[in-house]
Enzyme design. Sequence first.
Site, PDB file in Angstrom:
ATOM      1  N   GLY B  85     -27.916  46.365  18.941  1.00  0.00           N
ATOM      2  CA  GLY B  85     -28.351  45.136  18.207  1.00  0.00           C
ATOM      3  C   GLY B  85     -27.421  43.974  18.356  1.00  0.00           C
ATOM      4  CB  SER B 180     -28.264  47.701  23.589  1.00  0.00           C
ATOM      5  OG  SER B 180     -28.585  46.378  23.583  1.00  0.00           O
ATOM      6  CE1 TYR B 181     -22.054  43.514  20.135  1.00  0.00           C
ATOM      7  CE2 TYR B 181     -21.854  45.121  18.457  1.00  0.00           C
ATOM      8  CZ  TYR B 181     -21.496  44.042  19.129  1.00  0.00           C
ATOM      9  OH  TYR B 181     -20.399  43.321  18.706  1.00  0.00           O
ATOM     10  CG  ASP B 385     -32.202  45.275  29.970  1.00  0.00           C
ATOM     11  OD1 ASP B 385     -32.937  44.613  29.184  1.00  0.00           O
ATOM     12  OD2 ASP B 385     -31.229  45.833  29.723  1.00  0.00           O
ATOM     13  CG  HIS B 442     -32.179  47.251  26.846  1.00  0.00           C
ATOM     14  ND1 HIS B 442     -31.220  46.417  27.520  1.00  0.00           N
ATOM     15  CD2 HIS B 442     -31.980  47.366  25.252  1.00  0.00           C
ATOM     16  CE1 HIS B 442     -30.259  46.293  26.234  1.00  0.00           C
ATOM     17  NE2 HIS B 442     -30.578  46.700  25.349  1.00  0.00           N
TER      18      HIS B 442
END
Lengths: 469, 469
Positions: B85, B180-181, B385, B442
Amino acid sequence: MDVQPKLQRWLCLVMYILFGIAVQISGGPAEDLIDRLPGQPKVNFKQYAGYITVDEHAGRALFYYFAEAEDDSDSKPVALWLNGGPGCSSVGGGAFTELGPFYPRDDGHGLRKNLQSWNKVSNLLFVESPAGVGWSYSNTTSDYTCGDESTARNMLVFLSKWFKRFPEYASRDLFLTGESYAGHYIPQLANKLLNYNKVAKRYKFNLKGISIGNPLLSLNVDTAASYEFLWSHGLISDESNIAILKSCKFDKRIKNVDVIDISKECDDILKQVEQEIGDYVNEYDVILDVCPPSLIEQELRLRKKVSHMSLGVDVCMTSERQFYFNLPNVQKALHANRTNLPYDWSMCSNVLNYSGYDEGIDILPVLKDIIQQGIRVWIFSGDQDSVVPLMGSRTNVRNLANDLKMSVKVPYRAWYHEGQVAGWTTVYGDLLTFATVRGASHMVPYSQPARALHLFRTFLSGKDLPDQQ
Amino acid sequence: MDVQPKLQRWLCLVMYILFGIAVQISGGPAEDLIDRLPGQPKVNFKQYAGYITVDEHAGRALFYYFAEAEDDSDSKPVALWLNGGPGCSSVGGGAFTELGPFYPRDDGHGLRKNLQSWNKVSNLLFVESPAGVGWSYSNTTSDYTCGDESTARNMLVFLSKWFKRFPEYASRDLFLTGESYAGHYIPQLANKLLNYNKVAKRYKFNLKGISIGNPLLSLNVDTAASYEFLWSHGLISDESNIAILKSCKFDKRIKNVDVIDISKECDDILKQVEQEIGDYVNEYDVILDVCPPSLIEQELRLRKKVSHMSLGVDVCMTSERQFYFNLPNVQKALHANRTNLPYDWSMCSNVLNYSGYDEGIDILPVLKDIIQQGIRVWIFSGDQDSVVPLMGSRTNVRNLANDLKMSVKVPYRAWYHEGQVAGWTTVYGDLLTFATVRGASHMVPYSQPARALHLFRTFLSGKDLPDQQ
């Protein structure tokens, strides 16, 4: 590219041939009419195939396949499709695995309908060009040593004679289309037709537009783009990309028209890059699976894991076509191989000795000339192709627009089909369009048939690709 | 990142909690055992869900979902999965649309089995982190203003307490994974666990490796790569790419830890770029279709052209999940939402105020530290992605390897699954692996479940990805 004096005798011949067209009785030639192809589903349109002799003396003849439009063929344009290579078959490629009315069945013994065939919107002409490709041949072996200029010249003669044989199509709107090395064939042929028209007294080719997919246009731009694509799509390492940028001077190579002699350093990297990519990826579509090699297939079949389908595409279609085209009854039904060639039909020629130097010809000035004569030019690009990738084509189109001082008419944006993004497009001036096709290979209509048909339909209409669905 | 003095009291607390683990009776807690989720197919493994209070005083509690391995759960490792996020739900993302045992049914009222669930090879723990994400909450509103350091600290407490609640897993091999984050979360958490272990007297976390997909690691490299990806995949124009390279100095921006103030010129281009990309493309998977917006869906339904499937993936799964997770009986079965939050469950938090500055933290030194302590690190990347694209991750891994003076153990090459190229990989030294997953978004396990499971299985095994099938 002006008409060269030495070609004047060709143009005289062509004019002589075309002179007769107006007085011909309409209708396709009975001897070329295809009765029915083996294992073919029933259809309502007519198909023709046969040879056009482009040089009586040399015994040089080009094989063609012509599929009339599904409906209202008498009001629809004629589109010529050429595959590239140089040396690959338009009948095997375009007609029977990409945009024609039939695909081979997966047993290789028959055909199935292509529900997105371009003959929904056009009459379709496919030609094996030059002689030496597919079933096209010459009785003079030295003809197989050829290049761009002779290929275009022979195609001019072919079209002249073909329209004489099919007079009802002679004045119909004509579009030239194709892919890959047809980036050389199509613009050079268009140029020949337009030059012919300039000196023609009566008959003129009714050329309206050209459209080429993943075309080789400018070898230096396209080659550099190819390695950039491989890198940005994960097929080669950072290390190799850095080494290529340092050691491979593609620009220099092209300017010297010296396509073989690259530095030892660069050559070594390009070999290493092939190792990185590996043998089991389709460089013409980097996300499509490959048709399993028979050994692996056997093993996977035991584990019930074998599949010929990837992303909805039959990735073994080329093998099925190879099998189908070498069936004697198929060749008979197509009126093909009338001279009993001493080799099997193959998608790309093993007998042709095509000039490697011609790869280096810059096609942008040819396109410029065509646009300046008011002919519509579309360059489209399947975005999964690493061989002639979208970035090179896009840059070439931008360079061309800048050279022509054309301003942006449609700023770069997505285009749509069936509610989804089908690719991106931009239009310069009134005549120059660039478009990508999302999820498509080098062979755009093969891997994205619905999007390809929609693109072709829009190209013919003279409109821009749809903004939203 | 060394243990900071001000954290000593946290470590004392954690050690105090863990002290008790050895004497606990084994088995999961009855109060967290999930009886059966609404519309769930029958399975043979146990599931648990509930809250772990990480700060009694503040009333701060993190929600988790734990799925035991399909078979032999008592001999398989524990893997923690975190979505990124910052502020997005690991239970909604990882557990129920990516790699967990179930996917929502397309009517949103029940579940179907994920045949490629990672609980075939591991026990899976998913945590909503930090408080404010999904069903995790705090009774102290100021807790929702947080960042990387507090998130890692809370997760350390969470894991300490969780292992106390699940003592039979406390000494099992532990792997941290996410996407991701989580490129920030996972390395920083690993660092915390390792620092804890250094001072621990009795219990130590049995951390064996970390694996992160499409991770944000170095904002300057990753941001530049994002625009390069958009350009090389055809989503933005040549003109914009040239303008970005000229006007957007992402490097400078990051060094100043000034993530908002970019030049007016650059800002204008980035806005224009959004126009070019359009609203109907999934930037997390540039070739996947999108779930049709309801208006378009209605129209397409009339023409029988609507589809929720693209390349075999249900592109409407996020809506189905949103619906399912807000059913009261689903929340009850999951022991979720015990405080009746004043908002609906959503995939990414609307209440969190996460430090934007932390995006700029360079994670490579953290990874370096982890590797130097002998922990396996895998960075993988779904190659479709554009948000945190493969090129950035690949460069980050290469930079890390160079910094560590690690040599190439496995030169960049394709890796295989089920007879096809599943991606490319390279290994540096004995512990650092980079791998792409071909045709993956992603959210790698969502769009390429079989390839993702194979990658995860190989990661756990400590081997290299297979050379050939």
